[in-house]
Scaffold this active site. Structure first.
Site, PDB file in Angstrom:
ATOM      1  N   GLY A  64       2.880  36.357  40.036  1.00  0.00           N
ATOM      2  CA  GLY A  64       2.493  36.987  41.518  1.00  0.00           C
ATOM      3  C   GLY A  64       1.978  36.101  42.615  1.00  0.00           C
ATOM      4  CB  SER A  65       0.687  37.168  45.629  1.00  0.00           C
ATOM      5  OG  SER A  65      -0.081  36.706  46.739  1.00  0.00           O
ATOM      6  CB  SER A  66      -1.087  32.027  46.705  1.00  0.00           C
ATOM      7  OG  SER A  66      -0.756  32.770  47.791  1.00  0.00           O
TER       8      SER A  66
END
Length: 148
Positions: A64-66
């Site tokens: 997933g996302s930072s």
């Protein structure tokens, strides 16, 4: 199992102990974890609704996302994050969340990375086995909590 400890690579220094919680699939903290409730909220995750506060989180890798780093740091600040994280693959986003929590909130959540053989041994432990993670700048160890 005869091991009293397993060697690991330290990623984020610190010491943490608690019951083990093995995730069957990777988790994105951004959108997959509620930092207020301290629970997995990703609807299709095998451990949906599992609390991760004060556990030794065994997660092979992240996804997933930072933005996961900010959710993880917030969970650690609120006391709803794991006591330590053991991974099979290094993840800079997860590490950043723990580093930020350490720097801003003086809350240590160590991260250790283990090899495939050690991962298999940890995966075979009964759920809730008490572990202690001691991670340094480069090396670390994972102990049965009752033996160290």
């Amino acid at each position: 199992m005869d091991n009293r400890y397993w060697d690991a690579d330290g990623v984020v220094p610190g010491v943490g102990s608690g019951p083990s919680c093995m995730l069957d699939e990777p988790l994105s903290f951004w959108g997959g974890y509620d930092a207020n409730a301290g629970r997995i909220i990703e609807a299709h995750h095998p451990q949906y609704d599992t609390a991760l506060a004060d556990v030794i989180l065994l997660m092979s890798r992240a996804k997933g996302s930072s933005s996961s780093s900010s959710v993880l740091a917030e969970a650690i600040r609120k006391g709803t994050g794991p006591a330590a994280i053991v991974m099979r693959e290094r993840d800079l986003i997860v590490a950043l969340g723990c580093i930020v929590a350490s720097e801003l909130y003086a809350a240590q959540v160590p991260i250790a990375v283990v090899d495939a053989d050690t991962w298999s041994q940890l995966a075979s432990l009964p759920p809730g086995t008490r572990l202690r993670v001691e991670a340094g700048e480069e090396s670390g160890r994972i102990y049965y909590a009752s033996t160290h």
